[in-house]
Design an enzyme around this catalytic site. Sequence first.
Site, PDB file in Angstrom:
ATOM      1  N   ASN A  10      50.529 -20.714 -11.328  1.00 45.44           N
ATOM      2  CA  ASN A  10      51.052 -21.062  -9.946  1.00 45.44           C
ATOM      3  C   ASN A  10      49.727 -21.391  -9.285  1.00 45.44           C
ATOM      4  O   ASN A  10      48.847 -21.360  -8.968  1.00 45.44           O
ATOM      5  CB  ASN A  10      51.536 -19.827  -8.867  1.00 45.44           C
ATOM      6  CG  ASN A  10      51.315 -20.336  -7.891  1.00 45.44           C
ATOM      7  OD1 ASN A  10      51.493 -22.150  -6.758  1.00 45.44           O
ATOM      8  ND2 ASN A  10      51.875 -20.394  -6.717  1.00 45.44           N
ATOM      9  N   ARG A  92      55.473 -23.010 -11.213  1.00 43.57           N
ATOM     10  CA  ARG A  92      55.748 -22.782 -10.173  1.00 43.57           C
ATOM     11  C   ARG A  92      55.304 -24.612  -9.856  1.00 43.57           C
ATOM     12  O   ARG A  92      54.297 -24.666  -9.576  1.00 43.57           O
ATOM     13  CB  ARG A  92      55.269 -22.240  -8.966  1.00 43.57           C
ATOM     14  CG  ARG A  92      55.884 -22.522  -7.145  1.00 43.57           C
ATOM     15  CD  ARG A  92      54.993 -21.985  -6.775  1.00 43.57           C
ATOM     16  NE  ARG A  92      55.417 -21.855  -5.313  1.00 43.57           N
ATOM     17  CZ  ARG A  92      54.471 -22.693  -4.175  1.00 43.57           C
ATOM     18  NH1 ARG A  92      53.350 -22.516  -4.760  1.00 43.57           N
ATOM     19  NH2 ARG A  92      55.064 -22.642  -2.988  1.00 43.57           N
ATOM     20  N   HIS A 181      60.458 -22.700  -0.990  1.00 43.22           N
ATOM     21  CA  HIS A 181      60.550 -21.127  -1.227  1.00 43.22           C
ATOM     22  C   HIS A 181      61.744 -20.870  -2.345  1.00 43.22           C
ATOM     23  O   HIS A 181      62.044 -19.585  -1.648  1.00 43.22           O
ATOM     24  CB  HIS A 181      60.492 -20.386   0.220  1.00 43.22           C
ATOM     25  CG  HIS A 181      59.153 -20.340   0.921  1.00 43.22           C
ATOM     26  ND1 HIS A 181      59.141 -20.452   2.731  1.00 43.22           N
ATOM     27  CD2 HIS A 181      57.928 -20.560   0.460  1.00 43.22           C
ATOM     28  CE1 HIS A 181      57.389 -21.083   2.833  1.00 43.22           C
ATOM     29  NE2 HIS A 181      57.637 -20.358   1.448  1.00 43.22           N
ATOM     30  N   HIS A 209      62.326 -15.874   4.642  1.00 41.37           N
ATOM     31  CA  HIS A 209      61.100 -15.354   4.355  1.00 41.37           C
ATOM     32  C   HIS A 209      59.595 -15.543   4.536  1.00 41.37           C
ATOM     33  O   HIS A 209      59.789 -16.801   5.231  1.00 41.37           O
ATOM     34  CB  HIS A 209      61.046 -16.852   2.896  1.00 41.37           C
ATOM     35  CG  HIS A 209      60.210 -16.526   2.311  1.00 41.37           C
ATOM     36  ND1 HIS A 209      59.568 -15.944   0.851  1.00 41.37           N
ATOM     37  CD2 HIS A 209      58.550 -17.033   2.782  1.00 41.37           C
ATOM     38  CE1 HIS A 209      58.761 -15.955   0.412  1.00 41.37           C
ATOM     39  NE2 HIS A 209      57.935 -16.683   1.385  1.00 41.37           N
ATOM     40  N   LEU A 210      59.916 -14.290   5.430  1.00 33.21           N
ATOM     41  CA  LEU A 210      58.441 -14.817   6.897  1.00 33.21           C
ATOM     42  C   LEU A 210      57.377 -14.771   6.043  1.00 33.21           C
ATOM     43  O   LEU A 210      56.902 -13.167   5.414  1.00 33.21           O
ATOM     44  CB  LEU A 210      58.857 -13.442   7.870  1.00 33.21           C
ATOM     45  CG  LEU A 210      60.340 -13.661   8.850  1.00 33.21           C
ATOM     46  CD1 LEU A 210      60.455 -12.992   9.193  1.00 33.21           C
ATOM     47  CD2 LEU A 210      60.625 -15.141   8.565  1.00 33.21           C
ATOM     48  N   GLY A 211      56.073 -15.552   5.702  1.00 24.54           N
ATOM     49  CA  GLY A 211      54.721 -14.718   5.576  1.00 24.54           C
ATOM     50  C   GLY A 211      54.169 -16.081   6.586  1.00 24.54           C
ATOM     51  O   GLY A 211      54.126 -16.495   7.566  1.00 24.54           O
ATOM     52  N   GLY A 213      53.422 -19.217   5.057  1.00 29.47           N
ATOM     53  CA  GLY A 213      54.812 -20.118   5.753  1.00 29.47           C
ATOM     54  C   GLY A 213      55.937 -19.338   5.642  1.00 29.47           C
ATOM     55  O   GLY A 213      56.192 -18.348   5.073  1.00 29.47           O
ATOM     56  N   ARG A 242      51.628 -23.942  11.290  1.00 31.44           N
ATOM     57  CA  ARG A 242      52.796 -25.096  11.182  1.00 31.44           C
ATOM     58  C   ARG A 242      53.488 -24.743  12.067  1.00 31.44           C
ATOM     59  O   ARG A 242      53.742 -23.895  12.662  1.00 31.44           O
ATOM     60  CB  ARG A 242      53.372 -25.405   9.955  1.00 31.44           C
ATOM     61  CG  ARG A 242      52.857 -25.354   7.961  1.00 31.44           C
ATOM     62  CD  ARG A 242      53.620 -25.622   7.270  1.00 31.44           C
ATOM     63  NE  ARG A 242      53.527 -25.579   6.349  1.00 31.44           N
ATOM     64  CZ  ARG A 242      53.408 -24.513   4.963  1.00 31.44           C
ATOM     65  NH1 ARG A 242      54.567 -24.594   5.120  1.00 31.44           N
ATOM     66  NH2 ARG A 242      52.962 -24.402   4.387  1.00 31.44           N
ATOM     67  N   ARG A 285      49.489  -9.593  12.324  1.00 24.31           N
ATOM     68  CA  ARG A 285      49.126  -7.718  11.991  1.00 24.31           C
ATOM     69  C   ARG A 285      48.148  -7.477  13.327  1.00 24.31           C
ATOM     70  O   ARG A 285      47.972  -7.025  14.062  1.00 24.31           O
ATOM     71  CB  ARG A 285      48.396  -7.247  11.405  1.00 24.31           C
ATOM     72  CG  ARG A 285      49.265  -6.403  10.126  1.00 24.31           C
ATOM     73  CD  ARG A 285      48.712  -6.138   8.548  1.00 24.31           C
ATOM     74  NE  ARG A 285      47.571  -7.809   8.056  1.00 24.31           N
ATOM     75  CZ  ARG A 285      47.473  -7.998   7.054  1.00 24.31           C
ATOM     76  NH1 ARG A 285      47.264  -6.564   6.334  1.00 24.31           N
ATOM     77  NH2 ARG A 285      46.651  -8.572   6.585  1.00 24.31           N
ATOM     78  N   GLU A 385      58.709 -13.947  -6.825  1.00 26.40           N
ATOM     79  CA  GLU A 385      58.751 -15.413  -7.389  1.00 26.40           C
ATOM     80  C   GLU A 385      57.728 -15.493  -8.956  1.00 26.40           C
ATOM     81  O   GLU A 385      58.712 -16.051  -9.055  1.00 26.40           O
ATOM     82  CB  GLU A 385      57.684 -16.001  -6.197  1.00 26.40           C
ATOM     83  CG  GLU A 385      58.374 -16.544  -4.810  1.00 26.40           C
ATOM     84  CD  GLU A 385      57.640 -17.248  -4.437  1.00 26.40           C
ATOM     85  OE1 GLU A 385      57.832 -17.968  -4.162  1.00 26.40           O
ATOM     86  OE2 GLU A 385      57.360 -16.047  -3.235  1.00 26.40           O
TER      87      GLU A 385
END
Length: 404
Positions: A10, A92, A181, A209-211, A213, A242, A285, A385
């Site tokens: 990646n 990727r 994603h 999908h919560l990161g 991004g 974003r 956090r 992934e």
Amino acid sequence: MSGTRVLVLNSGSSSVKYQLLDMRGGERLAVGLVERIGEETSRLKHTTAGGESREWSGAVPDHEAALKAVAAELAGDGLGLDSPELAAIGHRVVHGGKRFTEPTVIDAAVLAEIERLIPVAPLHNPANLTGIRTARALRPDLPQVAVFDTAFHSTMPESAARYAIDVETADAHRVRRYGFHGTSHAYVSRETAGLLGRDPEDVNVIVLHLGNGASASAVRGGRCVDTSMGLTPLEGLVMGTRSGDMDPAVIFHLMRVGGMSADEIDTLLNTRSGLTGLCGDNDMREIRRRVDAGDERARLAFDIYIHRLKKYIGAYYAVLGRVDAVTFTAGVGENSAPVREAALAGLGGLGLAVDGGLNAARGGGARLISPPDARVAVAVVPTDEELEIATQTYALVNGSGNLT
């Protein structure tokens, strides 16, 4: 083909993440990261299957040097790139456009098409190309496969993929919703079905999908029918930096009234918006710590994040008609119990709820966090992934995909 190992690469603009997997059982033989490529002091961290970690710092001027350093680390463990056990290298690639809807063996024509897509993925495709070209130079005899973030979403119907703008203009400039994603959404939706003891073809899942991004998808019977990201990864949920969904006229307003250039607005929406723009932090956090301490700016940022997330859950519930599970994944989705609880609060009428004890418990594997009698399952599934890329790569070069 005798080899059963796949090296997953990646390549980012200044980093290379890698994993070497043995596809007979999905065992990770090595995991690593080269970062700060091109800076005065680069860093490599390499971890073996036994958990031993090695780190070093030094000059890594470019991706060629980075991959040579990776090859040296692997060779030091007896896992060199010249090993006959290495079956393929899987890469990727963020944007595959409309043409690439499945993993693809890389040749000159594939490289040219990935390069042609740079205007719709200017931050990602160039770095992906650099990694591919370097790896091909190191092992020109080895099959190398591109696995595209956009591929899983290529099953969306035109009613979901099309924007409501002039068709000729849209087609001329390849303007449509592609989604991203995709390897994560494919893996997590399939794992969710397994967690429920059902076949993917029988299960409807909303994947969150919560990161840093973040994206949502509606998956019906193993196929994506809608997703939140669009032409680029900017559309959709509130993210770390974003903006996500926004009235497009804001751009014209900032140009005409704010005197901002297109590049300045691009930077604003991609790097100075989202949670960072709202409260100065993009680490959930830290935001939760500030919320608990009474910080109103952090509270508003959290509330906006949850409001957008809840809207997408409701929208995709309507798109699917029947929902068997809502699944949280990626860094925030897997680790933030407050986000999961808040996102589903008040949705009991849709059969959605979390069990407080199950939600608060920290666990490393896939698990259900909904009450036993819930009409709709709520799951936490760690994404993988790299395993998905390796699986798709091996299946392609192995023909049948049989791992025995």
